[in-house]
Design an enzyme around this catalytic site. Sequence first.
Site, PDB file in Angstrom:
ATOM      1  N   ASP A   1      28.033-109.497  30.784  1.00  0.00           N
ATOM      2  CA  ASP A   1      27.599-110.830  30.375  1.00  0.00           C
ATOM      3  C   ASP A   1      27.331-111.643  31.626  1.00  0.00           C
ATOM      4  O   ASP A   1      28.134-111.594  32.570  1.00  0.00           O
ATOM      5  CB  ASP A   1      28.733-111.504  29.571  1.00  0.00           C
ATOM      6  CG  ASP A   1      28.208-112.395  28.447  1.00  0.00           C
ATOM      7  OD1 ASP A   1      27.095-112.911  28.589  1.00  0.00           O
ATOM      8  OD2 ASP A   1      28.929-112.553  27.446  1.00  0.00           O
TER       9      ASP A   1
ATOM     10  N   HIS B   1      19.937-116.458  33.972  1.00  0.00           N
ATOM     11  CA  HIS B   1      21.159-116.659  33.177  1.00  0.00           C
ATOM     12  C   HIS B   1      21.893-115.347  32.896  1.00  0.00           C
ATOM     13  O   HIS B   1      23.043-115.361  32.490  1.00  0.00           O
ATOM     14  CB  HIS B   1      20.805-117.349  31.847  1.00  0.00           C
ATOM     15  CG  HIS B   1      20.382-118.771  32.032  1.00  0.00           C
ATOM     16  ND1 HIS B   1      21.194-119.838  31.755  1.00  0.00           N
ATOM     17  CD2 HIS B   1      19.232-119.317  32.519  1.00  0.00           C
ATOM     18  CE1 HIS B   1      20.564-120.968  32.038  1.00  0.00           C
ATOM     19  NE2 HIS B   1      19.368-120.671  32.501  1.00  0.00           N
TER      20      HIS B   1
HETATM   21  P1  ADQ Z   1      24.395-115.964  25.449  1.00  0.00           P
HETATM   22  O1  ADQ Z   1      24.260-114.492  25.578  1.00  0.00           O
HETATM   23  O2  ADQ Z   1      23.822-116.563  24.229  1.00  0.00           O
HETATM   24  O3  ADQ Z   1      23.822-116.742  26.727  1.00  0.00           O
HETATM   25  P2  ADQ Z   1      27.086-117.302  25.728  1.00  0.00           P
HETATM   26  O4  ADQ Z   1      27.193-117.710  27.147  1.00  0.00           O
HETATM   27  O5  ADQ Z   1      28.365-116.828  25.169  1.00  0.00           O
HETATM   28  O6  ADQ Z   1      26.019-116.185  25.485  1.00  0.00           O
HETATM   29  O7  ADQ Z   1      26.616-118.532  24.884  1.00  0.00           O
HETATM   30  C1  ADQ Z   1      26.595-118.486  23.495  1.00  0.00           C
HETATM   31  C2  ADQ Z   1      26.535-119.899  22.946  1.00  0.00           C
HETATM   32  O8  ADQ Z   1      26.288-119.807  21.552  1.00  0.00           O
HETATM   33  C3  ADQ Z   1      27.853-120.638  23.137  1.00  0.00           C
HETATM   34  O9  ADQ Z   1      27.585-121.961  23.511  1.00  0.00           O
HETATM   35  C4  ADQ Z   1      28.498-120.571  21.749  1.00  0.00           C
HETATM   36  O10 ADQ Z   1      29.259-121.718  21.397  1.00  0.00           O
HETATM   37  C5  ADQ Z   1      27.311-120.474  20.849  1.00  0.00           C
HETATM   38  N1  ADQ Z   1      27.661-119.698  19.654  1.00  0.00           N
HETATM   39  C6  ADQ Z   1      28.113-118.436  19.591  1.00  0.00           C
HETATM   40  N2  ADQ Z   1      28.335-118.066  18.317  1.00  0.00           N
HETATM   41  C7  ADQ Z   1      28.035-119.141  17.573  1.00  0.00           C
HETATM   42  C8  ADQ Z   1      28.029-119.413  16.174  1.00  0.00           C
HETATM   43  N3  ADQ Z   1      28.381-118.484  15.258  1.00  0.00           N
HETATM   44  N4  ADQ Z   1      27.632-120.631  15.765  1.00  0.00           N
HETATM   45  C9  ADQ Z   1      27.248-121.566  16.654  1.00  0.00           C
HETATM   46  N5  ADQ Z   1      27.214-121.368  17.978  1.00  0.00           N
HETATM   47  C10 ADQ Z   1      27.598-120.177  18.421  1.00  0.00           C
HETATM   48  C11 ADQ Z   1      23.137-116.373  27.939  1.00  0.00           C
HETATM   49  C12 ADQ Z   1      23.816-115.298  28.785  1.00  0.00           C
HETATM   50  C13 ADQ Z   1      25.243-115.715  29.072  1.00  0.00           C
HETATM   51  C14 ADQ Z   1      25.263-117.077  29.773  1.00  0.00           C
HETATM   52  C15 ADQ Z   1      24.426-118.080  29.012  1.00  0.00           C
HETATM   53  C16 ADQ Z   1      24.247-119.384  29.792  1.00  0.00           C
HETATM   54  O11 ADQ Z   1      23.789-114.047  28.114  1.00  0.00           O
HETATM   55  O12 ADQ Z   1      25.899-114.751  29.887  1.00  0.00           O
HETATM   56  O13 ADQ Z   1      26.597-117.547  29.824  1.00  0.00           O
HETATM   57  O14 ADQ Z   1      23.125-117.572  28.739  1.00  0.00           O
HETATM   58  O15 ADQ Z   1      23.740-119.142  31.072  1.00  0.00           O
END
Ligand code: ADQ
Length: 494
Positions: A395, A174
């Site tokens: 990311d 991921h």
């Molecule tokens: P993450 O680094 O966690 O994931 P991201 O892809 O942005 O990053 O996902 C974050 C998730 O958390 C999103 O679904 C978002 O809605 C949720 N989120 C963020 N802030 C929040 C809050 N305050 N309250 C509730 N929910 C919140 C890792 C990798 C990424 C990759 C994903 C999936 O680092 O690059 O996109 O896995 O493969």
Amino acid sequence: MQSGSSAGPGRAILYGMSRRPIVIAANRLPVMRTDDGSWTPSPGGLVRALYPMLRETGGTWVGWTGSVDDAPEPFTIEGVELRPIAISRQEHDDYYEGFANDSIWPLYHDAMRDPTFDAEQWAAYVTVNQRFADALLEVAPPDAVIWIHDYHLQLVPKLVRERRPEATIGFFLHVPFPPWELFARLPWRTELVEGLLGADLVGFQRSIGASNFAAIVHQLVPAADVQPSDDGFLADHSVGMGSTGTRLRTTIGTFPISIDVTEFDSLAAERSVRRAATALRASLGNPEVILLGVDRLDYTKGIGLRMRAFRSLLEDGTLDAERCVMIQVATPTREAVEHYRDERHEVERLVGEINGRYARIGHPVLHYLYRSLPIEQLVTLYLTGDAMLVTPLRDGMNLVAKEYVASRRDVNGVLVLSEFAGAADQLTDAVLVNPHDQQALRDAIVTAVEMHHPERGQRMAALRDAVARSDVRGWAERFLHELRHEPLEGDPAR
Ligand code: ADQ
């Protein structure tokens, strides 16, 4: 809005093409405990994408509950079997916070913080990976399709392959996969690459990750024959096959992950959510412009850089604190790891400094929440943000960018997106920016703030098309079809 390749009546046929049970391994189980101690599926696109498939095939998920020394007996929820893995306090510190999140995580994100390389943490990583492999071998029937997820479990494919040479094993990373110059720092680099080569299919978010991995296999496993293919690479080798001399083919490919598009689109259509968005805007004093950031509070996400760009735009008067506010929601994460504590301090110092200087009594210019929010509130925020600032320094994908777009059924709002997020490969109609370049970041924010219709609408419409084409269920189907060597419906070439 359509939900991409997963939509429509073809779904049952697609799932029905293979009745082989699916067994998933991921660091965390897809469930969480409710207040009364029972279990409920965790929110999140990955779980929603994979759960229906597991239900249909009678599948199993192997993972950790998230609490130390907490390994209840296997249990079943909605027809999905869950197999908890025990993690002790010491293993939590060494395997999870240590090797996974203080070695691999920074190393795979451009080494923007110094990775720790500690032999004890590595030993714990090996032990826990072995435990996952043992559990997989226990629960996976011989015809199972085994799908292992992410950087916590990179040794598991080989550990399973050694004991079950005929197994069908997929691995998806991921996070980004780094180039040789960074990966080569790892004292256990060969072990990790060989671990991954136990899989039949290794998938990455971006094609650059797939190329980096192919080059590293070539470098570290001299007996491997690595060739480019139509949409990735093929590596022929005998890693994990013991002394049999049998060759294994590992396919290396790109599978950009997505979100449950329909869920965000439908929530954004709900009257209660739209009303909440209007009320939120009013409670902020109906500013002309609302800038929004939503991230885990991780040093890779570029939260501080974004705030500094905002500060500098207030400083020189490009933005007016009486007409423009910023909201930053940050989810607590990995709080015991020092780099995360430092990042939080820096972000909170900036919030204080910026408000101290530019807020009026009762009117902060930078609203900051350090907590997790329910999805309805996230969508309310997405509908309120005129410009969504997604500015990670690196990311794997970044789902927030896709969630914002899927929520904007009003075809409005501007996405500012870092070139260093995997999402930039698909969301090319965003205002793309290099977040390391402070001037470029300022310019991108100004471009977003000043963008008028019709450009705003045109860009958002194009972004919505791009997101609609790639739902998370389509992503899972594409990976599993590739792994099972089955053609995708309507795609005879594959
Ligand atoms: P993450 O680094 O966690 O994931 P991201 O892809 O942005 O990053 O996902 C974050 C998730 O958390 C999103 O679904 C978002 O809605 C949720 N989120 C963020 N802030 C929040 C809050 N305050 N309250 C509730 N929910 C919140 C890792 C990798 C990424 C990759 C994903 C999936 O680092 O690059 O996109 O896995 O493969």
